[in-house]
Design an enzyme around this catalytic site. Sequence first.
Site, mmCIF file in Angstrom:
data_model
loop_
_atom_site.group_PDB
_atom_site.id
_atom_site.type_symbol
_atom_site.label_atom_id
_atom_site.label_comp_id
_atom_site.label_asym_id
_atom_site.label_seq_id
_atom_site.Cartn_x
_atom_site.Cartn_y
_atom_site.Cartn_z
ATOM 1 N N HIS A 346 0.858 -1.201 0.000
ATOM 2 C CA HIS A 346 0.000 0.000 0.000
ATOM 3 C C HIS A 346 0.889 1.245 0.000
ATOM 4 O O HIS A 346 0.697 2.176 -0.779
ATOM 5 C CB HIS A 346 -0.900 -0.023 1.243
ATOM 6 C CG HIS A 346 -1.576 1.284 1.570
ATOM 7 N ND1 HIS A 346 -0.897 2.358 2.096
ATOM 8 C CD2 HIS A 346 -2.858 1.687 1.426
ATOM 9 C CE1 HIS A 346 -1.730 3.370 2.268
ATOM 10 N NE2 HIS A 346 -2.931 2.989 1.864
ATOM 11 N N GLU A 350 1.398 4.137 -2.665
ATOM 12 C CA GLU A 350 1.273 5.529 -2.191
ATOM 13 C C GLU A 350 2.470 6.374 -2.648
ATOM 14 O O GLU A 350 2.299 7.486 -3.155
ATOM 15 C CB GLU A 350 1.181 5.473 -0.658
ATOM 16 C CG GLU A 350 1.273 6.786 0.074
ATOM 17 C CD GLU A 350 1.370 6.544 1.602
ATOM 18 O OE1 GLU A 350 0.463 5.913 2.170
ATOM 19 O OE2 GLU A 350 2.361 6.989 2.204
#
Length: 620
Positions: A346, A350
């Site tokens: 994640h 990001e």
Amino acid sequence: MGVSGCGKTTIGKKLSKKLELPFYDADDFHPKSNVDKMKKGIPLHNEDRFPWLNILADSIKKWQDDKGAIVACSALKESYREILSSKNKDIVWIYLDGSQSLIQNRMERRQNHFMKAEMLTSQFNDLEVPNYGIHVAISQSPEEIINEIMLKLKFMDKSFFGVIGLGVMGKSLSLNIAEKGYSLSVYNRNTAGEENVVEDFLKIKEVGMKIKGFTALEEFVYSLERPRKILIMIKAGNAIDAVIEALIPLLSRGDIIIDGGNSHFTDTKRRAIYLENKGLSFVGVGVSGGEEGARKGPSIMPGGNKTSYSIIAPVLESIAAVDKGGTKCCTYIGPGGAGHFVKMIHNGIEYAEMQLLAEIYNLLSPTKTNEEIKEIFREWNSGELASYLLEITADIMTKKEDGEYVIDLILDKAGNKGTGSWSTKAAFDLGTVNTMMSSAVFARYVSAFKEKRKSLAKRINKADDVRDSLSVADIKNAYKFARIINHQQGFEVIRLASETYNWNISLSDLSRIWTNGCIIRSALMTDCISHFKTNSDLFELPEIVDYLNANEDAVKSVLIYGLKHRIPLPLFAEANTYWISITTERLSANIIQAQRDYFGAHTYQRIDASDDQYFHTNWY
Ligand code: 6PG
């Protein structure tokens, strides 16, 4: 506890019934020699008592490891109580308080008690009244005594959940948990600079929140009901191991430690095995959403022991964000370090999403004002490109302090806490490609060499003041293109990891919990829920491949513009390179294979032979 004749056995038995816990009379654990002495009215000395107290201490530990017990024991002196609690400090002391004359009267009325009333004086001489625990006057009826004890026990109610670490995330998560009605104990060390952290935090708790604060770890642990559920919110790394080591001797079988930080998934796996061997559980939980998300609803990625997860699931689900369908953005990811693995990726996604926006800013800022860039971002954010990161970047563009744009004053040196580089390494370990996130990590590293950049820039002397402007529509299409590649690579790493480590991760469920609360929530992520329902790879979707195919030119114009004006665009370049490479049937790796065979006889396969045949050429 209390002197002989204070009613320990009567009250203890009643309490045991009420609390559904077994009852034990400490006197039953005396060695025979002690019982004989007492029967003859000979007072016990410390050398008689110590072995007995040690037997009791071992038993208390055993009972506590089960579900607890009520024990009636005189425990008159502090030193005796110290021995009793030497193996397990989680004891609630209940002192039955009565005057010597009251007990004397009662004892005289009682028959067949092996202790003579005159021994009471020596008991009172020995008695050191504890200045802790529950004190109840025995002048009341047994029912009244029980009621008072129950009330006081309730008052010293144990908390349902515990949080260690009151940094930005720990504080916000604590408030979020307490807001959902869970009683909470919080702990923060009070070392230099952190002396007032707990005190200050308790000041901001809201009306109705049941929060107790502690700076002594032992007290914190014993304030929790069992199985204890302790969320650690401290900096990832050795500090987590140190806290775990400090907790172990204080915990009981079945207690659950939850690590809510950005820990490396291999550490999580190691800790889970280590703690399991000690009868404890460890759940590694990825939490995304920053300070605001943690307070109002983060996206939560739990991994580890599934049974332990089911115990903490109601708390985690209650505090999580909610997706568009009303379901909580929290779902069990898989065993071991699966939760922390997906949180790591994640963060890699990001990093790349952030870098792409930084590159677009770099493309636009020489010819557009901050307001104009903001408008472009806002317009994009109203459609299929909508994302949290785009939204906040639009806000960032025009934020002013003392009449000046903050963004114009921020030094162009990016920091990082390591998760981005871990995700890069994960792809190396798995033998897959995540050039988008790796490039984003390297872009941050290059930015950090500010001094070097400054001095070299002076020597380059290639002023570029006249700029043709680049079509915003091209940037927009190239942005969408690069975001697809970023998501494709990110999910591919997770798919491969899940397959390699047998995690059985559902990419569709994962996309769903990433549609709200987390930093990479976006319209594209929402689309991924259905994309991954039937496909394991975004490139299996014809509309995706068609889009990428149709927009190669947009990426090309962005890259050409970048080359022309010396604007580094590592992520757009990587998106393009990856797309071109993955869609090219014959790459130039035949040269690599020939070179390997030339200098090292590593062999090669041929286009005119089957896959299982390997060839070697005598090159010289
Ligand atoms: C989140 C964020 C959060 C934070 C990381 C990365 O999902 O809430 O990913 O965990 O941003 O700490 O920080 P760095 O940019 O400092 O590596």
